[in-house]
Write a protein that holds these residues in place. Structure first.
Motif, PDB file in Angstrom:
ATOM      1  N   GLU A   1      39.922  34.504  44.256  1.00  0.00           N
ATOM      2  CA  GLU A   1      38.782  35.161  44.889  1.00  0.00           C
ATOM      3  C   GLU A   1      39.074  35.550  46.338  1.00  0.00           C
ATOM      4  OE1 GLU A   1      36.129  31.271  46.023  1.00  0.00           O
ATOM      5  OE2 GLU A   1      36.397  31.782  43.917  1.00  0.00           O
ATOM      6  N   THR A   2      40.108  34.953  46.928  1.00  0.00           N
ATOM      7  CA  THR A   2      40.453  35.307  48.308  1.00  0.00           C
ATOM      8  C   THR A   2      40.849  36.773  48.440  1.00  0.00           C
ATOM      9  OG1 THR A   2      42.747  34.575  47.952  1.00  0.00           O
ATOM     10  CG2 THR A   2      41.206  32.957  48.869  1.00  0.00           C
ATOM     11  N   GLU A   3      41.290  37.390  47.334  1.00  0.00           N
ATOM     12  CA  GLU A   3      41.661  38.807  47.368  1.00  0.00           C
ATOM     13  C   GLU A   3      40.451  39.706  47.629  1.00  0.00           C
ATOM     14  OE1 GLU A   3      44.527  39.967  44.193  1.00  0.00           O
ATOM     15  OE2 GLU A   3      44.457  37.845  43.646  1.00  0.00           O
ATOM     16  N   LEU A   4      39.265  39.182  47.403  1.00  0.00           N
ATOM     17  CA  LEU A   4      38.044  39.958  47.640  1.00  0.00           C
ATOM     18  C   LEU A   4      37.690  40.008  49.124  1.00  0.00           C
ATOM     19  CD1 LEU A   4      35.884  38.377  44.790  1.00  0.00           C
ATOM     20  CD2 LEU A   4      36.856  40.672  44.746  1.00  0.00           C
TER      21      LEU A   4
ATOM     22  N   VAL B   1      34.112  44.811  43.789  1.00  0.00           N
ATOM     23  CA  VAL B   1      35.331  45.358  44.378  1.00  0.00           C
ATOM     24  C   VAL B   1      36.238  45.836  43.256  1.00  0.00           C
ATOM     25  CG1 VAL B   1      37.307  44.953  45.885  1.00  0.00           C
ATOM     26  CG2 VAL B   1      35.153  43.729  46.289  1.00  0.00           C
ATOM     27  N   GLN B   2      36.650  47.099  43.331  1.00  0.00           N
ATOM     28  CA  GLN B   2      37.581  47.648  42.344  1.00  0.00           C
ATOM     29  C   GLN B   2      38.959  47.790  42.988  1.00  0.00           C
ATOM     30  OE1 GLN B   2      36.411  51.371  40.569  1.00  0.00           O
ATOM     31  NE2 GLN B   2      37.851  51.132  38.883  1.00  0.00           N
ATOM     32  N   PHE B   3      39.967  47.243  42.313  1.00  0.00           N
ATOM     33  CA  PHE B   3      41.325  47.273  42.845  1.00  0.00           C
ATOM     34  C   PHE B   3      42.151  48.323  42.113  1.00  0.00           C
ATOM     35  CE2 PHE B   3      39.684  43.168  43.995  1.00  0.00           C
ATOM     36  CZ  PHE B   3      40.230  42.922  45.249  1.00  0.00           C
ATOM     37  N   TYR B   4      43.041  48.979  42.878  1.00  0.00           N
ATOM     38  CA  TYR B   4      43.906  50.026  42.338  1.00  0.00           C
ATOM     39  C   TYR B   4      45.368  49.687  42.641  1.00  0.00           C
ATOM     40  CZ  TYR B   4      39.502  52.638  42.463  1.00  0.00           C
ATOM     41  OH  TYR B   4      38.198  53.047  42.310  1.00  0.00           O
ATOM     42  N   LYS B   5      46.279  50.308  41.898  1.00  0.00           N
ATOM     43  CA  LYS B   5      47.701  50.080  42.135  1.00  0.00           C
ATOM     44  C   LYS B   5      48.181  50.752  43.416  1.00  0.00           C
ATOM     45  CE  LYS B   5      49.168  49.406  37.325  1.00  0.00           C
ATOM     46  NZ  LYS B   5      50.041  49.910  36.227  1.00  0.00           N
ATOM     47  N   ARG B   6      47.693  51.971  43.667  1.00  0.00           N
ATOM     48  CA  ARG B   6      48.221  52.743  44.796  1.00  0.00           C
ATOM     49  C   ARG B   6      47.161  53.088  45.852  1.00  0.00           C
ATOM     50  NH1 ARG B   6      50.693  54.476  40.160  1.00  0.00           N
ATOM     51  NH2 ARG B   6      52.991  54.339  40.151  1.00  0.00           N
ATOM     52  N   LYS B   7      45.919  52.762  45.592  1.00  0.00           N
ATOM     53  CA  LYS B   7      44.858  53.049  46.559  1.00  0.00           C
ATOM     54  C   LYS B   7      44.273  51.747  47.104  1.00  0.00           C
ATOM     55  CE  LYS B   7      42.096  55.485  43.968  1.00  0.00           C
ATOM     56  NZ  LYS B   7      40.946  56.347  43.610  1.00  0.00           N
ATOM     57  N   LYS B   8      43.553  51.884  48.196  1.00  0.00           N
ATOM     58  CA  LYS B   8      42.869  50.730  48.759  1.00  0.00           C
ATOM     59  C   LYS B   8      41.713  50.308  47.844  1.00  0.00           C
ATOM     60  CE  LYS B   8      43.847  51.665  53.632  1.00  0.00           C
ATOM     61  NZ  LYS B   8      43.236  51.904  54.976  1.00  0.00           N
ATOM     62  N   PRO B   9      41.365  49.037  47.841  1.00  0.00           N
ATOM     63  CA  PRO B   9      40.230  48.584  47.027  1.00  0.00           C
ATOM     64  C   PRO B   9      38.942  49.289  47.449  1.00  0.00           C
ATOM     65  CG  PRO B   9      41.516  46.723  47.816  1.00  0.00           C
ATOM     66  CD  PRO B   9      42.017  47.933  48.559  1.00  0.00           C
ATOM     67  N   ALA B  10      38.063  49.489  46.487  1.00  0.00           N
ATOM     68  CA  ALA B  10      36.777  50.146  46.744  1.00  0.00           C
ATOM     69  C   ALA B  10      35.644  49.152  46.547  1.00  0.00           C
ATOM     70  CB  ALA B  10      36.598  51.335  45.802  1.00  0.00           C
ATOM     71  N   VAL B  11      34.776  49.059  47.550  1.00  0.00           N
ATOM     72  CA  VAL B  11      33.615  48.160  47.481  1.00  0.00           C
ATOM     73  C   VAL B  11      32.388  48.987  47.104  1.00  0.00           C
ATOM     74  CG1 VAL B  11      32.131  46.587  48.767  1.00  0.00           C
ATOM     75  CG2 VAL B  11      34.598  46.615  49.191  1.00  0.00           C
ATOM     76  N   ASP B  12      31.633  48.479  46.138  1.00  0.00           N
ATOM     77  CA  ASP B  12      30.423  49.188  45.694  1.00  0.00           C
ATOM     78  C   ASP B  12      29.217  48.268  45.838  1.00  0.00           C
ATOM     79  OD1 ASP B  12      28.996  51.430  44.396  1.00  0.00           O
ATOM     80  OD2 ASP B  12      28.698  49.967  42.795  1.00  0.00           O
TER      81      ASP B  12
ATOM     82  N   PRO C   1      21.989  36.165  60.241  1.00  0.00           N
ATOM     83  CA  PRO C   1      23.307  36.217  59.604  1.00  0.00           C
ATOM     84  C   PRO C   1      23.234  36.766  58.186  1.00  0.00           C
ATOM     85  CG  PRO C   1      22.501  33.978  59.660  1.00  0.00           C
ATOM     86  CD  PRO C   1      21.559  34.782  60.495  1.00  0.00           C
ATOM     87  N   LEU C   2      24.318  37.354  57.768  1.00  0.00           N
ATOM     88  CA  LEU C   2      24.490  37.866  56.405  1.00  0.00           C
ATOM     89  C   LEU C   2      25.606  37.043  55.759  1.00  0.00           C
ATOM     90  CD1 LEU C   2      24.804  41.608  55.412  1.00  0.00           C
ATOM     91  CD2 LEU C   2      26.524  39.966  54.678  1.00  0.00           C
ATOM     92  N   ILE C   3      25.356  36.566  54.541  1.00  0.00           N
ATOM     93  CA  ILE C   3      26.316  35.683  53.868  1.00  0.00           C
ATOM     94  C   ILE C   3      26.740  36.305  52.545  1.00  0.00           C
ATOM     95  CG2 ILE C   3      26.628  33.423  52.755  1.00  0.00           C
ATOM     96  CD1 ILE C   3      24.693  32.273  54.830  1.00  0.00           C
ATOM     97  N   VAL C   4      28.038  36.206  52.253  1.00  0.00           N
ATOM     98  CA  VAL C   4      28.563  36.688  50.975  1.00  0.00           C
ATOM     99  C   VAL C   4      29.340  35.545  50.311  1.00  0.00           C
ATOM    100  CG1 VAL C   4      29.968  38.410  49.780  1.00  0.00           C
ATOM    101  CG2 VAL C   4      28.813  39.007  51.935  1.00  0.00           C
ATOM    102  N   GLU C   5      29.021  35.304  49.045  1.00  0.00           N
ATOM    103  CA  GLU C   5      29.766  34.329  48.252  1.00  0.00           C
ATOM    104  C   GLU C   5      30.675  35.079  47.284  1.00  0.00           C
ATOM    105  OE1 GLU C   5      30.076  31.076  48.488  1.00  0.00           O
ATOM    106  OE2 GLU C   5      28.788  31.108  50.260  1.00  0.00           O
ATOM    107  N   LEU C   6      31.922  34.647  47.176  1.00  0.00           N
ATOM    108  CA  LEU C   6      32.948  35.357  46.420  1.00  0.00           C
ATOM    109  C   LEU C   6      33.352  34.593  45.163  1.00  0.00           C
ATOM    110  CD1 LEU C   6      35.293  36.094  49.454  1.00  0.00           C
ATOM    111  CD2 LEU C   6      33.420  37.536  48.611  1.00  0.00           C
ATOM    112  N   LYS C   7      33.519  35.322  44.072  1.00  0.00           N
ATOM    113  CA  LYS C   7      34.057  34.758  42.831  1.00  0.00           C
ATOM    114  C   LYS C   7      34.850  35.856  42.123  1.00  0.00           C
ATOM    115  CE  LYS C   7      32.753  30.407  41.947  1.00  0.00           C
ATOM    116  NZ  LYS C   7      32.615  30.022  43.364  1.00  0.00           N
ATOM    117  N   LYS C   8      35.848  35.442  41.350  1.00  0.00           N
ATOM    118  CA  LYS C   8      36.645  36.430  40.614  1.00  0.00           C
ATOM    119  C   LYS C   8      35.786  37.207  39.631  1.00  0.00           C
ATOM    120  CE  LYS C   8      39.872  33.724  38.983  1.00  0.00           C
ATOM    121  NZ  LYS C   8      41.105  33.373  38.227  1.00  0.00           N
TER     122      LYS C   8
END
Length: 245
Positions: free
Chosen positions: A6-9, A104-115, A42-49
Protein backbone atom coordinates in the motif's frame (compact mmCIF):
# COMPACT_ATOMS: atom_id res chain seq x y z
CA UNK A 1 0.21 -5.67 -12.56
CA UNK A 2 -1.17 -5.17 -9.02
CA UNK A 3 0.88 -3.18 -6.57
CA UNK A 4 2.87 -5.08 -3.98
CA UNK A 5 2.31 -2.83 -0.96
CA UNK A 6 0.00 0.00 0.00
CA UNK A 7 3.00 2.31 0.35
CA UNK A 8 3.01 2.59 -3.46
CA UNK A 9 -0.21 4.59 -3.16
CA UNK A 10 1.35 7.26 -0.99
CA UNK A 11 3.40 9.24 -3.53
CA UNK A 12 0.63 9.78 -6.14
CA UNK A 13 -1.95 10.69 -3.49
CA UNK A 14 0.50 13.03 -1.78
CA UNK A 15 1.09 14.77 -5.11
CA UNK A 16 -2.70 14.92 -5.74
CA UNK A 17 -3.29 16.92 -2.56
CA UNK A 18 -0.15 19.01 -2.84
CA UNK A 19 -1.44 20.23 -6.21
CA UNK A 20 -4.49 21.51 -4.31
CA UNK A 21 -2.36 23.51 -1.91
CA UNK A 22 -2.07 21.06 0.97
CA UNK A 23 1.03 20.23 2.96
CA UNK A 24 1.20 16.47 3.33
CA UNK A 25 2.87 14.29 5.96
CA UNK A 26 2.87 10.49 6.36
CA UNK A 27 2.25 8.32 9.42
CA UNK A 28 0.97 10.94 11.86
CA UNK A 29 -0.44 9.26 14.99
CA UNK A 30 -1.21 6.03 13.07
CA UNK A 31 -2.86 7.92 10.17
CA UNK A 32 -1.40 6.85 6.80
CA UNK A 33 -1.56 10.36 5.34
CA UNK A 34 -2.43 13.72 6.87
CA UNK A 35 -2.86 16.87 4.76
CA UNK A 36 -3.41 20.40 6.06
CA UNK A 37 -4.11 23.59 4.10
CA UNK A 38 -3.85 26.87 5.97
CA UNK A 39 -6.19 26.99 8.97
CA UNK A 40 -8.52 24.29 7.62
CA UNK A 41 -9.19 21.11 9.64
CA UNK A 42 -6.87 18.20 8.86
CA UNK A 43 -7.60 15.82 6.01
CA UNK A 44 -6.80 12.13 6.55
CA UNK A 45 -6.35 9.35 4.00
CA UNK A 46 -6.15 5.65 4.85
CA UNK A 47 -4.40 3.43 2.29
CA UNK A 48 -4.99 -0.20 1.34
CA UNK A 49 -4.05 -2.26 -1.71
CA UNK A 50 -7.72 -3.09 -2.26
CA UNK A 51 -11.17 -2.03 -1.10
CA UNK A 52 -12.13 -4.12 1.94
CA UNK A 53 -13.80 -4.00 5.34
CA UNK A 54 -10.62 -3.28 7.34
CA UNK A 55 -10.09 -0.18 5.18
CA UNK A 56 -13.62 1.04 5.95
CA UNK A 57 -13.16 0.35 9.66
CA UNK A 58 -9.93 2.37 9.66
CA UNK A 59 -11.71 5.20 7.89
CA UNK A 60 -14.57 5.22 10.39
CA UNK A 61 -12.06 5.30 13.24
CA UNK A 62 -10.41 8.39 11.74
CA UNK A 63 -13.76 10.23 11.71
CA UNK A 64 -13.16 10.79 15.41
CA UNK A 65 -10.36 13.14 14.40
CA UNK A 66 -11.84 15.01 11.40
CA UNK A 67 -14.81 15.04 9.03
CA UNK A 68 -12.45 14.96 6.03
CA UNK A 69 -11.51 11.28 5.79
CA UNK A 70 -10.77 9.41 2.57
CA UNK A 71 -10.07 5.75 1.89
CA UNK A 72 -7.76 5.01 -1.03
CA UNK A 73 -6.91 1.86 -2.96
CA UNK A 74 -5.61 0.73 -6.35
CA UNK A 75 -8.12 0.89 -9.18
CA UNK A 76 -9.20 -2.72 -9.84
CA UNK A 77 -8.51 -4.45 -13.14
CA UNK A 78 -10.15 -2.81 -16.18
CA UNK A 79 -11.60 -0.07 -13.99
CA UNK A 80 -14.38 -2.26 -12.61
CA UNK A 81 -15.70 -1.64 -9.13
CA UNK A 82 -14.41 -4.13 -6.53
CA UNK A 83 -16.29 -7.21 -5.34
CA UNK A 84 -18.55 -7.23 -8.44
CA UNK A 85 -20.25 -4.06 -7.25
CA UNK A 86 -21.14 -1.00 -9.26
CA UNK A 87 -19.24 2.20 -8.57
CA UNK A 88 -22.50 3.79 -7.49
CA UNK A 89 -22.79 1.08 -4.82
CA UNK A 90 -19.31 1.97 -3.53
CA UNK A 91 -20.16 5.69 -3.53
CA UNK A 92 -23.44 5.18 -1.71
CA UNK A 93 -21.86 2.92 0.92
CA UNK A 94 -18.97 5.27 1.66
CA UNK A 95 -21.18 8.35 1.72
CA UNK A 96 -23.44 6.68 4.26
CA UNK A 97 -20.32 6.07 6.36
CA UNK A 98 -19.17 9.67 5.86
CA UNK A 99 -16.05 8.66 3.91
CA UNK A 100 -14.54 9.93 0.67
CA UNK A 101 -13.00 7.53 -1.85
CA UNK A 102 -9.86 7.81 -3.99
CA UNK A 103 -8.48 5.29 -6.46
CA UNK A 104 -5.02 5.13 -8.04
CA UNK A 105 -4.40 3.61 -11.46
CA UNK A 106 -0.85 2.53 -12.26
CA UNK A 107 0.68 2.36 -15.74
CA UNK A 108 3.88 0.87 -17.14
CA UNK A 109 5.09 4.03 -18.87
CA UNK A 110 2.92 6.82 -17.45
CA UNK A 111 2.61 8.38 -14.04
CA UNK A 112 -0.11 6.96 -11.76
CA UNK A 113 -3.51 8.62 -12.06
CA UNK A 114 -5.58 9.51 -8.99
CA UNK A 115 -9.36 9.59 -9.36
CA UNK A 116 -11.82 11.08 -6.88
CA UNK A 117 -14.74 8.65 -6.63
CA UNK A 118 -16.64 10.69 -4.03
CA UNK A 119 -16.15 13.40 -1.42
CA UNK A 120 -16.66 12.66 2.30
CA UNK A 121 -20.09 14.27 2.31
CA UNK A 122 -22.69 12.94 4.77
CA UNK A 123 -25.42 11.07 2.92
CA UNK A 124 -28.91 10.24 4.14
CA UNK A 125 -30.61 7.29 2.49
CA UNK A 126 -34.23 8.08 1.69
CA UNK A 127 -36.75 5.51 2.81
CA UNK A 128 -38.94 3.99 0.12
CA UNK A 129 -42.31 3.27 1.70
CA UNK A 130 -43.70 1.72 -1.46
CA UNK A 131 -40.81 -0.74 -1.71
CA UNK A 132 -41.10 -1.52 2.01
CA UNK A 133 -44.80 -2.25 1.57
CA UNK A 134 -44.00 -4.67 -1.28
CA UNK A 135 -41.66 -6.56 1.07
CA UNK A 136 -44.37 -6.80 3.75
CA UNK A 137 -47.01 -7.91 1.24
CA UNK A 138 -44.73 -10.56 -0.25
CA UNK A 139 -44.00 -11.85 3.26
CA UNK A 140 -47.66 -12.20 4.22
CA UNK A 141 -48.78 -13.63 0.88
CA UNK A 142 -46.44 -16.63 1.16
CA UNK A 143 -47.91 -19.66 2.93
CA UNK A 144 -44.56 -20.84 4.32
CA UNK A 145 -40.79 -20.61 4.21
CA UNK A 146 -39.77 -22.68 1.17
CA UNK A 147 -36.49 -20.96 0.28
CA UNK A 148 -33.02 -20.98 1.85
CA UNK A 149 -31.47 -17.60 2.66
CA UNK A 150 -28.42 -16.77 0.55
CA UNK A 151 -29.52 -18.89 -2.41
CA UNK A 152 -28.49 -17.81 -5.89
CA UNK A 153 -29.18 -19.14 -9.38
CA UNK A 154 -32.11 -21.12 -7.99
CA UNK A 155 -35.84 -20.87 -8.60
CA UNK A 156 -37.38 -19.04 -5.65
CA UNK A 157 -40.80 -19.82 -4.25
CA UNK A 158 -42.42 -16.41 -4.56
CA UNK A 159 -45.99 -15.48 -3.68
CA UNK A 160 -46.77 -15.32 -7.41
CA UNK A 161 -45.41 -18.82 -7.97
CA UNK A 162 -47.44 -20.08 -4.99
CA UNK A 163 -50.63 -18.56 -6.40
CA UNK A 164 -49.95 -20.18 -9.76
CA UNK A 165 -49.31 -23.51 -8.08
CA UNK A 166 -52.54 -23.19 -6.11
CA UNK A 167 -54.51 -22.80 -9.34
CA UNK A 168 -52.63 -25.72 -10.92
CA UNK A 169 -53.32 -27.88 -7.87
CA UNK A 170 -57.07 -27.16 -7.99
CA UNK A 171 -57.17 -27.99 -11.70
CA UNK A 172 -55.39 -31.28 -11.10
CA UNK A 173 -57.80 -32.21 -8.32
CA UNK A 174 -61.02 -31.06 -9.97
CA UNK A 175 -60.38 -30.77 -13.66
CA UNK A 176 -60.89 -27.68 -15.87
CA UNK A 177 -62.01 -24.59 -13.95
CA UNK A 178 -63.15 -21.07 -14.69
CA UNK A 179 -61.46 -17.89 -13.45
CA UNK A 180 -64.53 -17.18 -11.30
CA UNK A 181 -64.28 -20.53 -9.56
CA UNK A 182 -60.56 -20.12 -8.99
CA UNK A 183 -61.08 -16.58 -7.71
CA UNK A 184 -63.67 -17.79 -5.22
CA UNK A 185 -61.60 -20.73 -4.01
CA UNK A 186 -58.23 -18.97 -3.78
CA UNK A 187 -59.42 -15.46 -2.76
CA UNK A 188 -57.04 -14.17 -5.41
CA UNK A 189 -58.70 -11.20 -7.12
CA UNK A 190 -55.99 -11.16 -9.81
CA UNK A 191 -56.48 -14.78 -10.87
CA UNK A 192 -57.87 -13.81 -14.30
CA UNK A 193 -54.69 -11.85 -15.07
CA UNK A 194 -52.57 -14.74 -13.78
CA UNK A 195 -54.26 -17.16 -16.20
CA UNK A 196 -54.15 -14.79 -19.16
CA UNK A 197 -50.48 -13.86 -18.75
CA UNK A 198 -49.65 -17.51 -18.08
CA UNK A 199 -46.08 -16.58 -17.12
CA UNK A 200 -44.95 -20.15 -16.41
CA UNK A 201 -46.93 -21.70 -19.30
CA UNK A 202 -48.74 -24.01 -16.86
CA UNK A 203 -52.25 -23.32 -18.15
CA UNK A 204 -54.14 -23.70 -21.39
CA UNK A 205 -57.57 -22.35 -22.32
CA UNK A 206 -59.73 -25.28 -23.37
CA UNK A 207 -62.72 -23.15 -24.29
CA UNK A 208 -64.09 -19.73 -23.50
CA UNK A 209 -63.65 -19.11 -19.78
CA UNK A 210 -62.29 -22.60 -19.03
CA UNK A 211 -58.65 -23.39 -18.20
CA UNK A 212 -56.76 -26.59 -17.55
CA UNK A 213 -53.20 -27.78 -16.98
CA UNK A 214 -50.42 -28.17 -19.53
CA UNK A 215 -47.74 -30.88 -19.20
CA UNK A 216 -45.47 -28.16 -17.78
CA UNK A 217 -48.07 -27.49 -15.10
CA UNK A 218 -48.22 -31.18 -14.20
CA UNK A 219 -44.43 -31.26 -13.96
CA UNK A 220 -44.43 -28.18 -11.71
CA UNK A 221 -46.83 -29.88 -9.30
CA UNK A 222 -44.40 -32.78 -8.99
CA UNK A 223 -41.40 -30.47 -8.65
CA UNK A 224 -43.02 -28.41 -5.90
CA UNK A 225 -44.91 -31.20 -4.16
CA UNK A 226 -43.60 -30.00 -0.78
CA UNK A 227 -45.58 -26.78 -1.20
CA UNK A 228 -48.91 -28.44 -1.96
CA UNK A 229 -49.62 -29.42 1.67
CA UNK A 230 -50.82 -25.91 2.44
CA UNK A 231 -53.29 -26.10 -0.46
CA UNK A 232 -54.67 -29.47 0.63
CA UNK A 233 -55.62 -27.99 3.99
CA UNK A 234 -57.63 -25.27 2.21
CA UNK A 235 -59.34 -27.76 -0.12
CA UNK A 236 -62.64 -26.15 -1.28
CA UNK A 237 -65.88 -27.82 -2.22
CA UNK A 238 -66.01 -27.38 -6.00
CA UNK A 239 -69.41 -26.63 -7.45
CA UNK A 240 -70.27 -27.98 -10.91
CA UNK A 241 -69.23 -25.54 -13.61
CA UNK A 242 -71.88 -23.31 -15.10
CA UNK A 243 -71.28 -21.09 -18.07
CA UNK A 244 -70.44 -17.49 -17.16
CA UNK A 245 -72.13 -16.04 -20.22
Amino acid sequence: MPIQTETELYAPIKQYFEQQGYTVRAEIKHCDLVAIRGDEPPLIVELKKSFNIPLLVQGIERLRLTDQVYVAFELPNKGRAPHRLQWEDVRRLCRMLGLGVLTVQFYKRKKPAVDLVCEPTPYMLRSNKRAALRVVNEFHERSGDYNVGGSSKMKLMTAYREKSLHCAYLMREHGPLSPRQLRDFTSNKAVSSLLQKNYYRWFIRQSRGIYHLTPSGEQALSEYAHVLTAFAIQQPAIQPFRSER
